[in-house]
Design a protein around this motif. Structure first.
Motif, short mmCIF file in Angstrom:
data_model
loop_
_atom_site.label_atom_id
_atom_site.label_comp_id
_atom_site.label_asym_id
_atom_site.label_seq_id
_atom_site.Cartn_x
_atom_site.Cartn_y
_atom_site.Cartn_z
N LEU A 1 5.52 4.10 -7.30
CA LEU A 1 5.32 3.52 -8.49
C LEU A 1 4.05 3.95 -9.69
CD1 LEU A 1 5.81 -0.36 -7.82
CD2 LEU A 1 7.77 1.38 -8.17
N ASP A 2 3.16 4.67 -8.80
CA ASP A 2 2.01 5.36 -9.51
C ASP A 2 2.94 6.73 -10.11
OD1 ASP A 2 0.70 2.85 -9.86
OD2 ASP A 2 -0.78 3.78 -8.48
N ILE A 3 3.30 6.80 -9.32
CA ILE A 3 3.76 8.53 -9.31
C ILE A 3 5.02 8.55 -10.13
CG2 ILE A 3 5.11 10.73 -8.47
CD1 ILE A 3 3.18 10.01 -6.20
N MET A 4 5.94 7.36 -10.01
CA MET A 4 7.05 7.12 -11.20
C MET A 4 7.24 6.72 -12.43
SD MET A 4 9.72 5.16 -8.91
CE MET A 4 10.63 4.72 -9.82
N GLN A 5 5.63 6.06 -13.12
CA GLN A 5 5.00 5.88 -13.84
C GLN A 5 4.69 6.40 -14.76
OE1 GLN A 5 3.66 1.51 -13.41
NE2 GLN A 5 4.87 1.17 -14.63
N THR A 6 4.21 7.54 -14.41
CA THR A 6 3.37 8.85 -14.76
C THR A 6 3.87 9.72 -14.75
OG1 THR A 6 2.25 9.32 -12.75
CG2 THR A 6 1.18 7.37 -14.06
N MET A 7 4.52 10.18 -13.99
CA MET A 7 5.44 11.29 -14.34
C MET A 7 6.72 11.26 -15.29
SD MET A 7 6.45 14.41 -12.42
CE MET A 7 6.18 13.52 -10.64
N PRO A 8 6.19 12.68 -16.42
CA PRO A 8 6.95 12.43 -17.38
C PRO A 8 8.89 12.95 -17.57
CG PRO A 8 5.02 14.71 -17.54
CD PRO A 8 5.53 14.05 -16.51
N ALA A 9 9.18 12.25 -18.32
CA ALA A 9 10.65 11.57 -17.57
C ALA A 9 11.73 12.57 -17.98
CB ALA A 9 11.19 10.43 -19.60
N PHE A 10 11.12 13.63 -18.44
CA PHE A 10 12.36 14.56 -18.25
C PHE A 10 12.21 15.50 -17.18
CE2 PHE A 10 11.16 14.62 -22.93
CZ PHE A 10 12.40 15.31 -23.80
N VAL A 11 11.47 15.23 -16.58
CA VAL A 11 11.23 15.47 -15.11
C VAL A 11 11.91 14.98 -13.67
CG1 VAL A 11 9.39 16.64 -12.46
CG2 VAL A 11 8.83 16.37 -15.25
N TYR A 12 12.74 13.93 -13.95
CA TYR A 12 13.80 13.39 -13.36
C TYR A 12 14.99 13.86 -13.95
CZ TYR A 12 10.40 8.98 -14.09
OH TYR A 12 8.82 8.04 -12.87
N SER B 1 0.57 -1.42 0.53
CA SER B 1 -0.05 0.03 -0.29
C SER B 1 1.02 1.66 -0.06
CB SER B 1 -0.68 -0.06 0.91
OG SER B 1 -0.55 0.16 2.72
N ILE B 2 2.27 1.22 0.31
CA ILE B 2 2.75 1.63 0.68
C ILE B 2 3.68 2.56 -1.06
CG2 ILE B 2 4.97 3.08 1.20
CD1 ILE B 2 4.51 1.98 4.64
N VAL B 3 4.42 1.39 -1.60
CA VAL B 3 4.83 1.29 -2.32
C VAL B 3 4.11 1.59 -3.38
CG1 VAL B 3 6.70 0.23 -3.84
CG2 VAL B 3 6.43 0.03 -1.59
N THR B 4 3.29 0.67 -3.60
CA THR B 4 2.59 0.66 -5.35
C THR B 4 1.49 3.02 -4.89
OG1 THR B 4 1.29 -0.86 -4.74
CG2 THR B 4 -0.20 0.62 -6.63
N PRO B 5 1.50 4.00 -4.62
CA PRO B 5 1.00 4.89 -5.31
C PRO B 5 2.91 5.66 -5.48
CG PRO B 5 0.00 4.71 -2.78
CD PRO B 5 0.86 3.40 -2.98
#
Length: 297
Positions: free
Chosen positions: A142-153, A136-140
């Protein structure tokens, strides 16, 4: 008209308040990077040294030796002479068209990034499978990591570590690690409970069940996650080239800015060839693993 009046009733931050918040956050991050940036860079020095050594190893080794090593690896993973021949032909053509050095640089970045993603991702996936709270902690996240535009990283990494190989590796890992975490978690959770009960009945403890039953049976899913991680890592090659990561991404970026169609096409096809090779190899290995554990029965 009614829509506008309804929207005007929503409380909003004043423009000056929003500007103050941005300035505060930017100042805090700059202060953090100035105070701890050198220590963080020193922490990554061993990784940088290994990455430079591995890149030099690929670049300085004879081309025929590298291709032979890749062919042996391909055959061991797939047990397919056709796929092995395809690997040899693809890398021979890459060298023939003058893209060998950039390809080796890209291979070094992708290999190191993928290995680190596996080393970090599989244990996190195991922890998620063994604890609903961890999931329940890690899933959100991962959701953010997968939806964040790559340039933002690239923004926080570059501000903290500057440009170069290590920021590129970190950005690639952040972008590519979610699939191996998710599919490791899924694979372990899908293991039949009756199989676990039988293992317990034979006296297996928690760690023996994990390493002797759950991980082997979940291996096809884990390999699928590794496959997707490799694909996503390769997709970050061009973006990572924007922060000084040398490889096939830089000629592609150069072709975009200077409209060199052929340069971009050839280097893009080289990236595609590597992606297809790793995709086929990981899929073949996953199928063999599934057959070894009686998945087709």
């Amino acid at each position: 008209m009614s829509d506008k009046s309804w929207l005007s009733e929503i409380p909003q931050l004043d423009r000056h308040q929003l500007l103050d918040i941005r300035k505060t956050l930017d100042g805090a991050y700059r202060s953090f990077s100035r105070e701890y940036g050198d220590n963080i860079e020193a922490f990554f020095d061993p990784l940088l040294s290994f990455l430079i050594w591995f890149e030099k190893l690929l670049l300085n080794s004879p081309w025929w030796l590298v291709i032979a090593a890749l062919a042996i690896f391909a055959y061991l993973a797939s047990r397919s002479w056709k796929l092995t021949l395809g690997v040899v032909v693809a890398f021979f053509m890459i060298g023939f068209l003058g893209m060998w050095e950039n390809t080796m640089r890209t291979m070094s970045i992708i290999t190191v990034s993928t290995l680190l993603a596996i080393i970090l991702g599989v244990p996190i996936g195991v922890a998620m499978a063994r604890s609903n709270r961890v999931q329940s902690i890690v899933t959100p996240i991962l959701d953010i990591m997968q939806t964040m535009p790559a340039f933002v990283y690239l923004i926080p990494v570059v501000m903290l570590l500057g440009i170069g190989k290590i920021p590129g590796v970190i950005a690639v890992i952040i972008y590519a690690i979610p699939p191996v975490i998710r599919l490791t978690n899924l694979g372990i959770r899908l293991v039949d409970k009756e199989v676990l009960e039988a293992a317990t009945a034979y006296g297996a403890n928690s760690m023996q069940r994990l390493f002797g039953v759950q991980i082997p049976l979940a291996m096809p899913n884990i390999m699928a996650g590794i496959n997707q991680t490799i694909m996503m890592a390769l997709s970050m090659v061009v973006i990572a080239s924007m922060i000084g990561v040398k490889g096939l991404g830089q000629p592609v970026l150069k072709s975009i800015t200077n409209q060199y169609f052929t340069l971009g096409l050839l280097n893009g096809l080289a990236i595609v060839a590597i992606a297809i090779i790793f995709d086929r190899l990981s899929q073949s290995y996953a199928k063999r693993t599934l057959q070894n554990f009686g998945g087709n029965e």
